[in-house]
Structures are given as C-alpha cells and as structure tokens.
Design a protein around this motif. Structure first.
Motif, PDB file in Angstrom:
ATOM      1  N   VAL A   5      -0.293  -0.360   1.895  1.00 31.26           N
ATOM      2  CA  VAL A   5      -1.152   0.818   2.051  1.00 31.26           C
ATOM      3  C   VAL A   5      -0.241   2.044   2.057  1.00 31.26           C
ATOM      4  CG1 VAL A   5      -2.554   2.023   3.787  1.00 31.26           C
ATOM      5  CG2 VAL A   5      -2.992  -0.378   3.309  1.00 31.26           C
TER       6      VAL A   5
ATOM      7  N   GLU B 242      -8.377   2.299   4.521  1.00 32.54           N
ATOM      8  CA  GLU B 242      -7.647   1.331   3.692  1.00 32.54           C
ATOM      9  C   GLU B 242      -6.782   0.440   4.571  1.00 32.54           C
ATOM     10  OE1 GLU B 242      -5.541   2.871   0.160  1.00 32.54           O
ATOM     11  OE2 GLU B 242      -7.059   4.417   0.056  1.00 32.54           O
TER      12      GLU B 242
ATOM     13  N   ARG C 178     -12.029   1.191  -0.774  1.00 34.20           N
ATOM     14  CA  ARG C 178     -10.958   0.238  -1.076  1.00 34.20           C
ATOM     15  C   ARG C 178     -10.165   0.625  -2.317  1.00 34.20           C
ATOM     16  NH1 ARG C 178     -14.702  -2.260   1.725  1.00 34.20           N
ATOM     17  NH2 ARG C 178     -14.195  -4.040   3.055  1.00 34.20           N
TER      18      ARG C 178
END
Ligand SMILES: Cc1cc2nc3c(=O)[nH]c(=O)nc-3n(C[C@H](O)[C@H](O)[C@H](O)COP(=O)(O)OP(=O)(O)OC[C@H]3O[C@@H](n4cnc5c(N)ncnc54)[C@H](O)[C@@H]3O)c2cc1C
Length: 494
Positions: free
Chosen positions: A80, A150, A429
């Motif tokens: 991420v 996320e 996402r």
C-alpha cells in the motif's frame, strides 16, 4: 466457537485481526456494513501524524509516535502506498509562533525526531505557494500520508489469507456473557467467542454497554472536506496545518498519496451517528479558512466533498482496556485522531492485553506477513505492460479513463480475499471512479463487471451501503420497446 471475535472492520479492527492471524487462534471479524472500512476509516485526513500534538504520558502520545515509526514497514508488507512527506504547522502572528513553540516542546517530550522551527525564508523556499504573511512553521519530517481504506482492506486480506473469517452485513444487536465466554446476537445469527475486541468506532459505547456498565460515552463530531483534481495535487509538498488558536485547530491543506489535494476538516458536534452528509455552509467555511494558508487553491477543481465522524469520548484519551466486570471483553474505544497514525501500535497494545488474560499465544509458523502484490497497470514499464497483457488480455482494456484503470485490476479487486462487492468498494481498492468524472464514464462498466464476476443481477449491484441501488427499474424506452415487441408477437398470432 471462535477464540476471538473482533467487532468492527475499520483500521483498528483490521489491524487487530491481522495481528491475531499471526497466532494459532480461530478468529472472526464482524461488521454491520457491506465492506471493510465503511465507517470513519474511509473519511478522514489520512495523515500519519508525527506525534507532537498529544500530551506526554497519554496513550495518544505514546501510541502515535510508536505507530508512526511502524508505518513504512507495514505498508511495504501490505503493498500500500505510504509517503513520508513531512508536515508544517504554520504561524502567521506572534501568538501563533508561541503556539508552535509549545507544540515543539510537547513533541520533544514525546520523543518526536528531527523537528525544527522554520524561519519565514525557509518556509518560502520549501513551500512557495503559501501566503507571504506566514512568519514561521513547525516542521516535522516524520509525518506521512497513506490511503487508510486501502490499508484496512489489505490488512483484512492478509488476515483472511491466514484463515481469519470476515462476516460483513452482520450487525451486533446484543451480547450475552456465559461460562465459556460470549454469545453475540446479530441480524445474521449467533456468534460464540471466548474473547471480544470492541472496535466499533462511534458505536463502541453501545457495544460496551451490552456487557458492562457505562464507563465512557462516545459522541460523533463531523468533519467535512473538499478533494481537488490531480492537477492541483502539487500545490503544496507537505501536509500544511494551521497553528491551533483559541478558536480551534484550523483546516489543513495536503496532497493525497494518489496526487489529489485535500482541504478540510471543520468540526461539528452532532447527535446522529450516521450523519455523514456534506453541507454547503460548512464547505464554504473550510474553503474560507484555507485562505489563511494559501489563496492559490483553485476550488473550481473540486471533484468531490465528503464527511467523516470522529468518535469523541468523555475520557479525552484512547480507551484500550478490559471492560468493567466483563472478563476477556476488550474495549478499543474513543479512537479519534490520531487513531489512524497510532493504529499499528494500538493493535499490539490491545493484543498484549489479551496475552495478559490468556497467557502467551502460540505463533503460526506459516504466517506470511506479505500480501500478494497488487498489479497497478499504470505504474508498470512498457515491457511489463505488454507482458501482463499477453498473459491476461483484460489488462489491455481500460475501464476508467481518468485514472487509467484496467479490467484486469478490477477483476483482481473482486476476487481477492476480502474483495470488493460494491461500486465504491472497487473504487476504494483499485480507483476506477476516483478521477475527475467521478465514475460518470466507468461506473456502468464497473457494475457490469461486478454483476458478471459475482454472478448477480446488475440491479442488485449497490453503490456503497446496503440498498444503495443504482438501477432501480427499466427505463421508459425499454418498457415501450418491450410493449412494441409484445404487440408484434400478438400480431403474428392473430
Ligand atoms: C474528520 C476526521 C479526520 C481525521 N484525521 C485523521 C488523521 O489525519 N490521522 C489520524 O491518525 N487519524 C485521523 N482521524 C481519526 C481516524 O480516522 C480514526 O481514529 C480511525 O479511522 C478509527 O478507526 P476505527 O476502526 O476505530 O473506526 P471505524 O472506521 O469507524 O470502524 C468501526 C466499525 O465498526 C462497525 N460497527 C459499528 N457498530 C457495529 C455493530 N453494532 N455491529 C457490527 N459492526 C459495527 C462500523 O460499521 C465500522 O466499520 C480522523 C477522523 C475524522 C473523523
């Protein structure tokens, strides 16, 4: 029977569930919403604060600094984006200069590294778009930015990869204590667990009072924001806070990890724990307030606005402890800012409480801390792009033209553990719909892909929350077309 049930799938619940999945435990995470991170975690400033703000000796102070230091590593494991861009607290008069010096001293007590009070010249050099009147700033280079939802999704996926169960659309309605532990009543049946973590955000008070007497209250405090187009994302290079004054904390201006510009929030105490509406007066207020930082924000480039609810407790600090007279029921409540920043450290602290109750936990030998990497098509080199398209032609079909997101990325976001089931779930996402047109073009395509991949009727696809249907019935044209075909058939018969 589960060993542990985690109530709430925000950043706190997902960090705790992922931490639990390192051990040999049967774990379940429950949320009333239809996706991970549908509460406060999806609507905040997304800043990983350096940690100078909280008073020394408080849990907020200790866990913010510790959590900040853990972020780079955990985001790397979760694949991420996290950017340690640093923050400024700007001062425009002598009173505000005093205020930033106080913050600096507080930061020193919290052991925040590398802070510095910048001169007017240094501020101008590092941030040329800020107002000329700014006299100085507190610079904290360890502050960062992240995409909170996320990260929460990634943590949930990593936990699910190791057997943690995730039960969405499951609202906790009551909890009974018994000899073995707890029986959780939900709209989706009973769940039995020996231990419970209460990570229910603004509802943590209600959940606590299902098993224990009132020891704290939580009320929602709404904050609203504007998000601007990527063309303005580089107006500032750091997170820019305004110095706190008697009138409040002021609004921040910051780039997001994806290159947009964020402006907000205000603070408004409410009674309604579901009220995340944005209002014209408040948005106008934050726009006006931001002019103290810079007058160069082109608000015409606003692509959306949103609001989040702070879970404000009467305790004034994070509440992370076993509930009164409820053994094995651990409250992780009152997690207002800097809750996101502190979240990895909060999870460790909360698991230590569990260990204190049940003794040491057996670690899983097969725990893989890394999530399966995400393919972000536009971040690949030309060679990598053609390789991936050769393997899977869906990576060659652009669905979102603003953010250049491919069908392959959307399909992947649906089929991972803890995958997206809603249009906004996919947007959070893999980002289709996050651009300037806000899904005007790609929204219907995303709905088609969701319906196809999840084998559901397209009319069942929702935007975000339960029953937020997008297609409700056929259009007049379709109805009249059907009537025309029926008439034709009748003509043939007669
Ligand atoms: C305006 C604003 C700005 C902020 N900015 C920052 C920042 O820049 N940096 C920072 O560090 N922190 C910030 N914060 C704080 C941070 O966002 C929170 O600390 C964090 O998101 C809290 O996460 P959580 O998991 O506790 O709560 P949530 O994300 O709200 O998760 C709680 C979950 O519990 C579920 N739930 C509730 N009741 C039930 C029930 N009965 N049954 C089942 N499920 C239930 C909800 O659906 C929800 O998903 C900000 C907060 C706000 C509002």
């Amino acid at each position: 029977m589960y060993d542990v049930a985690v109530i709430g799938a925000g950043i706190i619940g997902t960090f705790i569930t992922r931490e639990l999945s390192k051990f040999d435990l049967k774990t379940i995470m429950i949320d009333k919403e239809n996706d991970i991170a549908n509460g406060t975690t999806k609507a905040n400033s997304a800043i990983i604060h350096a940690g100078y703000d909280a008073k020394a000796g408080t849990l907020k102070g200790k866990l913010n600094a510790k959590g900040n230091a853990m972020y780079a590593h955990v985001c790397e494991e979760m694949d991420v984006h996290f950017k340690r861009i640093g923050s400024f607290v700007i001062a425009s008069n002598e009173e505000e200069m005093e205020s930033i010096k106080e913050l600096y001293e507080r930061g020193r007590k919290n052991n925040i590294p590398h802070m510095k009070i910048l001169s007017q010249e240094e501020v101008r050099e590092m941030e040329p778009n800020l107002n000329e009147e700014i006299m100085g700033a507190l610079y904290a280079p360890t502050a960062g930015i992240v995409s909170p939802w996320e990260l929460a999704v990634a943590l949930a996926e990593n936990a699910a990869d190791h057997g943690a169960e995730i039960k969405l659309e499951t609202e906790v309605l009551g909890i009974e204590k018994n000899e073995e532990g707890y029986v959780i009543q939900t709209n989706n049946g009973e769940i039995k667990a020996k231990y419970i973590f209460n990570c229910a955000g603004v509802y943590a008070q209600e959940i606590n009072e299902m098993v224990a007497p009132r020891t704290f209250t939580i009320h929602p405090r709404r904050g609203q924001y504007n998000i601007l187009d990527k063309s303005t994302g580089n107006l500032v290079n750091h997170v820019i806070f305004q110095a706190p004054t008697k009138l409040g904390k002021g609004v921040l201006v910051a780039p997001t990890v994806h290159g947009n510009l964020l402006v907000g929030p205000d603070a408004e105490d409410l009674d309604d724990k579901e009220n995340t509406a944005t209002t014209r007066d408040r948005i106008t207020f934050i726009q006006k307030k931001s002019r103290k930082t810079t007058t160069k924000i082109p608000f015409g480039g606003t692509i959306t606005s949103f609001a989040g609810l702070r879970a404000v407790s009467d305790v004034g600090d994070f509440i992370i402890e076993e509930a009164k007279d409820a053994k094995g029921f651990i409250n992780v409540a009152g997690i207002e800012s800097p809750g996101l920043s502190a979240a990895p450290a909060i999870a460790e602290y909360a698991i230590d409480i569990l260990k204190g109750i049940i003794g040491d936990l057996k670690e899983r030998k097969d725990f893989n801390p890394r999530r399966k990497p995400v393919i972000r098509f536009m971040e690949l080199s030309d060679e990598e792009k053609s390789e991936i398209i050769k393997k899977d032609a869906r990576y060659g079909r652009i669905i979102c033209r603003c953010e250049n997101i491919t069908e392959g990325e959307i399909v992947d976001a649906i089929h991972r553990n803890a995958g997206g089931r809603t249009v906004d779930g996919i947007k959070r996402r893999s980002r289709p719909g996050m651009g300037r047109c806000q899904g005007g073009f790609c929204g219907p395509r995303v709905m088609e892909i969701l319906a196809r991949e999840l084998k559901m009727d397209i009319k069942e696809v929702v935007k975000d929350r339960k029953e937020a249907y997008i297609l409700t019935e056929e259009t007049k044209q379709n109805k009249s077309e059907e009537a025309r075909v029926e008439n034709l058939e009748e003509t043939k018969i007669s």
